[in-house]
Write an enzyme that holds these catalytic residues in place. Structure first.
Site, PDB file in Angstrom:
ATOM      1  N   TYR A 144       0.855  -1.184   0.000  1.00 23.34           N
ATOM      2  CA  TYR A 144       0.000   0.000   0.000  1.00 23.34           C
ATOM      3  C   TYR A 144       0.890   1.232   0.000  1.00 23.34           C
ATOM      4  O   TYR A 144       1.858   1.319   0.748  1.00 23.34           O
ATOM      5  CB  TYR A 144      -0.886   0.012   1.246  1.00 23.34           C
ATOM      6  CG  TYR A 144      -1.761   1.244   1.360  1.00 23.34           C
ATOM      7  CD1 TYR A 144      -2.803   1.471   0.458  1.00 23.34           C
ATOM      8  CD2 TYR A 144      -1.536   2.185   2.361  1.00 23.34           C
ATOM      9  CE1 TYR A 144      -3.603   2.604   0.558  1.00 23.34           C
ATOM     10  CE2 TYR A 144      -2.338   3.322   2.468  1.00 23.34           C
ATOM     11  CZ  TYR A 144      -3.372   3.523   1.568  1.00 23.34           C
ATOM     12  OH  TYR A 144      -4.156   4.644   1.666  1.00 23.34           O
ATOM     13  N   ASP A 238       9.386   3.029  -0.126  1.00 18.68           N
ATOM     14  CA  ASP A 238       8.324   3.649   0.668  1.00 18.68           C
ATOM     15  C   ASP A 238       8.506   3.251   2.128  1.00 18.68           C
ATOM     16  O   ASP A 238       8.087   2.186   2.566  1.00 18.68           O
ATOM     17  CB  ASP A 238       6.959   3.191   0.142  1.00 18.68           C
ATOM     18  CG  ASP A 238       5.801   3.822   0.930  1.00 18.68           C
ATOM     19  OD1 ASP A 238       6.056   4.477   1.959  1.00 18.68           O
ATOM     20  OD2 ASP A 238       4.639   3.622   0.519  1.00 18.68           O
ATOM     21  N   LYS A 266       4.295   9.088   8.868  1.00 20.21           N
ATOM     22  CA  LYS A 266       4.033   8.482  10.175  1.00 20.21           C
ATOM     23  C   LYS A 266       4.989   8.953  11.291  1.00 20.21           C
ATOM     24  O   LYS A 266       4.808  10.035  11.808  1.00 20.21           O
ATOM     25  CB  LYS A 266       3.979   6.966  10.023  1.00 20.21           C
ATOM     26  CG  LYS A 266       2.797   6.593   9.089  1.00 20.21           C
ATOM     27  CD  LYS A 266       2.357   5.171   9.084  1.00 20.21           C
ATOM     28  CE  LYS A 266       1.034   5.040   8.335  1.00 20.21           C
ATOM     29  NZ  LYS A 266       1.037   4.197   7.170  1.00 20.21           N
TER      30      LYS A 266
HETATM   31  C1  LIG Z   1       0.415   4.709   5.813  1.00 17.90           C
HETATM   32  C2  LIG Z   1       1.173   4.480   4.570  1.00 17.90           C
HETATM   33  C3  LIG Z   1       1.063   5.343   3.466  1.00 17.90           C
HETATM   34  C4  LIG Z   1       0.082   6.466   3.410  1.00 17.90           C
HETATM   35  O1  LIG Z   1       0.312   7.430   4.360  1.00 17.90           O
HETATM   36  P1  LIG Z   1      -0.894   8.427   4.781  1.00 17.90           P
HETATM   37  O2  LIG Z   1      -0.266   9.366   5.741  1.00 17.90           O
HETATM   38  O3  LIG Z   1      -1.963   7.561   5.360  1.00 17.90           O
HETATM   39  O4  LIG Z   1      -1.352   9.102   3.532  1.00 17.90           O
HETATM   40  C5  LIG Z   1       1.893   5.118   2.386  1.00 17.90           C
HETATM   41  N1  LIG Z   1       2.761   4.083   2.373  1.00 17.90           N
HETATM   42  C6  LIG Z   1       2.881   3.234   3.407  1.00 17.90           C
HETATM   43  C7  LIG Z   1       3.894   2.134   3.339  1.00 17.90           C
HETATM   44  C8  LIG Z   1       2.082   3.396   4.527  1.00 17.90           C
HETATM   45  O5  LIG Z   1       2.181   2.503   5.531  1.00 17.90           O
END
Ligand SMILES: *Cc1c(COP(=O)(O)O)cnc(C)c1O
Length: 429
Positions: A144, A238, A266
């Site tokens: 994701y 990511d 995060k």
């Molecule tokens: C949470 C997450 C996102 C998205 O971040 P948001 O702040 O919710 O937009 C993208 N990539 C990864 C791996 C994530 O865990």
């Protein structure tokens, strides 16, 4: 345990909010029942509006690595609030947080702050395209990367391999340059490179945490980096979830792999809305105002969020809780496996650092297809029994459980007690 006030708020919330939530992961669709409403939190605990206290293993889906309302973070935020909340001009703390982050990632000279992980990744993708002058992106099934159109594919269904949109409202044109590969399967990436010569980049979660926890096997990350660069494409890592969580320098440091572009979010905001993307100078100089790739944000580098980020990362560096996380996760893994054996329930436990996950399957889980062999009905029973025994877990089989450095031995004891009861409940289904 009573959820009466949560129920009432849920019913009220339905009128003007979609499903009474502002993110679908907070709905209880896959575990049944209705979402709990939170009143407050402190340290390792979260308290709902009915006054029930839980050990929190959700931690806002990752950011609250120091626990809730850490003294130093709260102090830094209060201090920043006194000077104003947003200026539309640069502040000293943006430079300070940028320096802390760039020093933690070996392949990062410059960084740009945004307000969410989604924004970080969509900008990172744009940057890879700007730098290479190519259009196609490879992503992995089950990873994701936020809710931008181009990457909302391969949420795992059969449609995934056809590059069909995984969400309504995403036009086919938006995903026609998105190719899907299988996690931990280098050959599936090679096959795309053999067929296409206009691949700008490959994006992945270096430790996957959005299909449950799935760890890269053998030399997957290193081999991937070599392959991607040999084809003139960029590796976009990511680390929105793993950055400063798996260890201080993120998964890249742990696996000795240097991303071409890194996306963060995060933890770096300490609970406030922050995302970021960074890379070497020659790549970041593509970004406006230095270069021709446009990307902007009214609240980017927000002073309150910067103060929370700086204090969170400084405290993390000081605490260095990563070995402790490993030990706690190991204790939980051993306990989960022993308890499952005792009650004759099949489970697979995956973990890395402060991320851990239990699948109700006996399949060794190394990709999304294997993750999907988990019995989600069993997870639902497990989830509710954990709630009733005072442990807050994500209401989905496919989300990671997170550890905080604020966790105590007593918390750990309560978690193991709850696990015993909950696996027993699964065995009685
Ligand atoms: C949470 C997450 C996102 C998205 O971040 P948001 O702040 O919710 O937009 C993208 N990539 C990864 C791996 C994530 O865990």
């Amino acid at each position: 345990m009573d959820f009466k006030k949560s129920q009432e708020l849920y019913n009220k919330g339905l009128t003007n909010l979609v499903g009474a939530v502002n993110s679908p992961v907070r709905a209880f669709a896959s575990v049944g029942g209705n979402p709990l409403f939170v009143k407050k939190a402190k340290g390792s605990k979260i308290i709902d509006v009915d006054g029930n206290t839980y050990v929190d293993l959700v931690l806002s889906y990752g950011p609250m690595i120091l626990g809730h309302r850490h003294k130093k973070v709260q102090k830094a935020v209060s201090k920043a609030l006194k000077n104003g909340y947003s200026f539309g001009a640069s502040t000293k703390n943006e430079i300070k947080l940028a320096k802390i982050i760039c020093e933690a990632f070996s392949g990062m000279d410059k960084i740009r702050f945004v307000s969410s992980g989604t924004e970080a990744v969509l900008s990172g993708i744009r940057l890879a395209r700007a730098y290479t002058g190519r259009d196609k992106i490879i992503k992995f099934s089950g990873c994701y990367h936020g809710h931008q159109d181009a990457l909302l594919v391969a949420a795992g269904s059969g449609l995934a391999t056809l590059s069909l949109p995984g969400s309504k409202g995403v036009p086919e044109g938006a995903v026609k340059n998105t190719l899907i590969a299988n996690y931990n399967d280098l050959e599936s990436v090679k096959a795309h490179f053999e067929e296409h010569d206009d691949i700008a980049g490959v994006i992945l979660e270096p430790i996957a945490g959005n299909m449950g926890v799935v760890v890269p096997q053998n030399n997957f990350l290193k081999d991937l980096k070599k392959l991607v660069n040999s084809k003139g494409a960029l590796l976009i890592v990511d680390e929105v979830m793993t950055g400063f969580r798996s260890n201080f320098g993120g998964a890249q440091e742990k696996f000795d792999v240097e991303a071409d572009i890194t996306c963060l979010g995060k933890v770096i905001g300490g609970g406030f809305p922050v995302g970021a993307y960074g890379a070497r100078n020659e790549i970041m100089e593509m970004v406006a105002p230095l270069g021709g790739m446009y990307q902007a944000g009214t609240l980017s580098g927000n002073p309150i969020a910067m103060a929370a980020g700086i204090s969170t990362l400084s405290e993390l560096k000081k605490q260095d809780p990563y070995e402790k996380f490993n030990e706690i996760a190991k204790i939980l893994e051993v306990f989960l496996l022993e308890t499952a054996k005792k009650y004759d329930v099949k489970v697979t436990v995956n973990r890395f650092g402060s991320m851990i996950n239990t699948f109700f399957t006996d399949v060794h889980v190394t990709n999304f297809e294997e993750a999907q062999t988990s019995d989600t009905k069993k997870y639902a029973v497990f989830f509710w029994e954990m709630i009733r025994n005072g442990v807050f877990l994500p209401p989905s089989q496919f989300e990671a459980w997170f550890l905080t450095s604020a966790i105590s031995n007593k918390d750990l004891k309560n978690i193991t007690k709850a696990i015993d009861k909950s696996i027993q409940a699964v065995s009685n289904m």
